[in-house]
Design a protein around this motif. Structure first.
Motif, PDB file in Angstrom:
ATOM      1  N   ARG A 135      -5.795 -13.633  22.150  1.00  0.00           N
ATOM      2  CA  ARG A 135      -4.970 -14.251  23.180  1.00  0.00           C
ATOM      3  C   ARG A 135      -5.833 -14.942  24.234  1.00  0.00           C
ATOM      4  NH1 ARG A 135      -1.150  -9.684  25.425  1.00  0.00           N
ATOM      5  NH2 ARG A 135      -3.139  -8.527  25.321  1.00  0.00           N
ATOM      6  N   SER A 148       0.846 -18.373  15.153  1.00  0.00           N
ATOM      7  CA  SER A 148       0.270 -18.791  16.430  1.00  0.00           C
ATOM      8  C   SER A 148       1.395 -19.165  17.381  1.00  0.00           C
ATOM      9  CB  SER A 148      -0.678 -19.979  16.239  1.00  0.00           C
ATOM     10  OG  SER A 148       0.026 -21.113  15.753  1.00  0.00           O
ATOM     11  N   TYR A 149       1.115 -19.056  18.670  1.00  0.00           N
ATOM     12  CA  TYR A 149       2.173 -19.319  19.651  1.00  0.00           C
ATOM     13  C   TYR A 149       1.567 -19.860  20.941  1.00  0.00           C
ATOM     14  CZ  TYR A 149       0.576 -14.901  21.635  1.00  0.00           C
ATOM     15  OH  TYR A 149      -0.200 -13.901  22.174  1.00  0.00           O
ATOM     16  N   ARG A 150       2.418 -20.529  21.716  1.00  0.00           N
ATOM     17  CA  ARG A 150       2.113 -20.978  23.075  1.00  0.00           C
ATOM     18  C   ARG A 150       3.360 -20.775  23.915  1.00  0.00           C
ATOM     19  NH1 ARG A 150       0.772 -27.022  22.662  1.00  0.00           N
ATOM     20  NH2 ARG A 150       0.477 -26.787  24.920  1.00  0.00           N
ATOM     21  N   GLU A 163      -0.185 -20.892  30.933  1.00  0.00           N
ATOM     22  CA  GLU A 163       0.095 -20.855  29.498  1.00  0.00           C
ATOM     23  C   GLU A 163      -0.658 -19.701  28.841  1.00  0.00           C
ATOM     24  OE1 GLU A 163       0.349 -24.406  26.587  1.00  0.00           O
ATOM     25  OE2 GLU A 163      -1.643 -23.551  26.239  1.00  0.00           O
ATOM     26  N   SER A 198      -1.551 -18.371  25.026  1.00  0.00           N
ATOM     27  CA  SER A 198      -1.569 -18.778  23.627  1.00  0.00           C
ATOM     28  C   SER A 198      -2.325 -17.739  22.820  1.00  0.00           C
ATOM     29  CB  SER A 198      -2.232 -20.152  23.462  1.00  0.00           C
ATOM     30  OG  SER A 198      -3.564 -20.133  23.935  1.00  0.00           O
TER      31      SER A 198
END
Length: 558
Positions: A326, A391-393, A380, A382
């Motif tokens: 992260r 994966s993410y944001r 943010e 991520s």
């Protein structure tokens, strides 16, 4: 007979050797669009290049052909758009034709070409660069024709420029690498082709890396001159300074940027008049950084362009890993004009001095509405899952922008403002080697209108039918090599550009087929909401595209 055979062998050897050293590159891009709101375009771009490689030098020739009748944005074009001939060896490069050059980090010169924004500051002329050991010298001379659409002239059309500024520029840049640092000096002269206006810019820069970071400083001064026939000439002087510092603390990076630009300070009635402000910053100038460049759709529409003529700005950014999977990013930006403005007696004048040797915001940004304040906080998070298949944001953004000072006296005030809170989210899931899914969701609440104060009574008049604008964007993409399918929808409860027949919803579907990695066909049908489109600090308003078909085809013909 032997002579003929030897001649033939020599010819074959020479020809095959020459062919072996020549490289060709050809790129074709075809674009078509037809929307219900008379948004039509047909474009063909063909780029071809020839390179001759020898052991001690390289020759290049590049030609760009364009056919736009009409283009999506810009003027109609048929035929040869530009060309470039170049000679390059270990220390020297000479270019003749349309060239692009950047000195330092671009505060004096940063030429770019953003075709989708119709913003091109390339110069047609001569570009010479020489590098040896620890010194570098650049000499340029050529003509530029930047263009834009402005409401200060008639026949305004966001897709067709109505203002073209033809200029001749020439200058030089010299840089030297010192032990542990780099210094540079620049000077640039410009002359307008159709008006008696000339300018000279000079600047210096200093860059020093160190064990845990780096430091950069750039300073420029500009003097513009307007010659008059029946009176003395006018001059306009300005300057600018930019500071940047990055520090690395273990795996974290803290970057701080400061800018103070006073190239052409004007009151609110003349601030945005690009026709009359002969001392304004040039289109070839770009601030190294200024505002965070968002990749999310709703946030990018609220992007802000650095005002090189009159702006003080601060930017702080912290980025680093929380753990192995992260990463956290925090960015804060604050800016304002270098003066506050007051019009008590029917004309604009700077606010009274409140600090020694300057206005209250002469060194740091102000929060007063009469100084065009801007604030933005973006956070943010991520990351990935343990298997790196997801994966993410996810983020949060708040911004407040006062972009027009309409009135400011002891009895009445009027400011045009834009405020918004946005929650962006994106997740990407890899199912296997062939299948991939991506979902993007953005929620935004915005407030646009006029903040009024009359006799100490405040009120707000919205530009929208509702007090708050609630925007939603949802995108869903499925990738299965070589296919890609994207469904997107955007909606709002109130839009400032609506007519009685317009809709509050924009839906679209796009199908992409990658024939090869450099051979792509995309077919789009639906609507796209208009608004601000920005790339690296260059912004243009793009009109909506309604219920239409778009086809894009791109291929390398090598």
């Amino acid at each position: 007979m032997r002579y003929s055979i030897n001649k033939y062998i020599f010819f074959v050897f020479f020809y095959t050797s020459l062919i072996a050293q020549i490289e060709y590159s050809n790129h074709l891009n075809i674009r078509y669009g037809d929307g219900d709101n008379n948004y039509t375009y047909e474009e063909i771009y063909f780029n071809t290049g020839i390179t001759l490689n020898r052991s001690d030098y390289r020759l290049e020739a590049v030609f760009n052909l364009e056919l736009g009748d009409p283009p999506e944005i810009g003027l109609k074009q048929k035929g040869l758009a530009d060309f470039l001939f170049g000679y390059y060896n270990r220390n020297l490069s000479v270019e003749l034709g349309k060239f692009y050059q950047t000195w330092g980090r671009g505060l004096i010169l940063n030429q770019v070409d953003y075709q989708h924004l119709d913003f091109d500051t390339g110069a047609v002329g001569l570009n010479i660069e020489y590098e040896k050991d620890y010194i570098a010298l650049s000499i340029i001379a050529g003509g530029i024709e930047p263009r834009r659409s402005t409401t200060f002239l008639g026949d305004y059309d966001p897709r067709v420029p109505n203002y073209i500024l033809k200029q001749t520029l020439y200058g030089s840049d010299f840089s030297i690498e010192l032990p542990g640092s780099t210094m540079g000096l620049s000077i640039l002269f410009t002359e307008e082709d159709e008006a008696p206006i000339s300018s000279v810019m000079s600047g210096m820069r200093f860059e020093k890396p160190y064990d845990n970071g780096d430091f950069f400083l750039s300073f420029i001064s500009k003097k513009s001159k307007l010659d008059k026939v029946n009176s003395d000439s006018e001059t306009d002087k300005g300057n600018g300074i930019y500071l940047s510092n990055t520090n690395y603390i273990k795996d974290w990076a803290l970057t701080s940027n400061y800018r103070r630009y006073r190239i052409d300070v004007k009151d609110p009635s003349m601030r945005d008049n690009i026709l009359s402000n002969y001392g304004q910053a040039l289109d070839v100038q770009r601030s190294p950084t200024g505002y965070y460049q968002h990749s999310f759709k709703l946030l990018s529409r609220n992007s802000k362009q650095v005002n090189l003529n009159d702006e003080i700005g601060l930017e702080l950014e912290l980025i680093g890993p929380i753990d192995e999977n992260r990463t956290l990013l925090v960015n804060y930006t604050k800016s304002s004009s270098t003066k506050g403005w007051h019009n008590e007696f029917g004309y604009w004048e700077p606010e009274p001095l409140t600090t020694t040797n300057g206005n209250s915001n002469s060194l740091f940004p102000s929060s007063d509405k009469d100084s065009y304040p801007f604030d933005e906080l973006f956070i943010e998070l991520s990351g990935y899952n343990e298997a790196h298949t997801l994966s993410y944001r996810v983020g949060f953004d708040y911004f407040s922008d006062t972009f027009a000072v309409l009135a400011n006296s002891n009895t009445s005030e009027s400011f045009e403002v834009n405020k918004a809170i946005t929650f962006p989210f994106m997740v990407n899931v890899t199912l296997n080697d062939l299948w991939n899914i991506e979902v993007q969701l953005e929620l935004q609440r915005a407030k646009k209108g006029f903040e009024l104060t009359v006799n100490d009574e405040t009120s707000f008049v919205s530009l929208l039918s509702d007090e708050y604008q609630k925007n939603i964007f949802l995108g869903f993409t499925v990738n299965h090599a070589p296919w890609s399918l994207t469904l997107a929808t955007e909606s709002t409860n109130s839009d400032e550009s609506l007519s009685s027949s317009d809709s509050n919803t924009w839906n679209s579907v796009a199908l992409t087929y990658r024939i090869k990695s450099d051979n792509i066909l995309e077919v789009f049908y639906g609507s796209i909401r208009g608004g601000l489109d920005c790339t690296n600090g260059v912004c243009r308003y793009i009109q909506p595209f309604e219920n239409g078909l778009r086809i894009d085809y791109s291929v390398n013909l090598n």
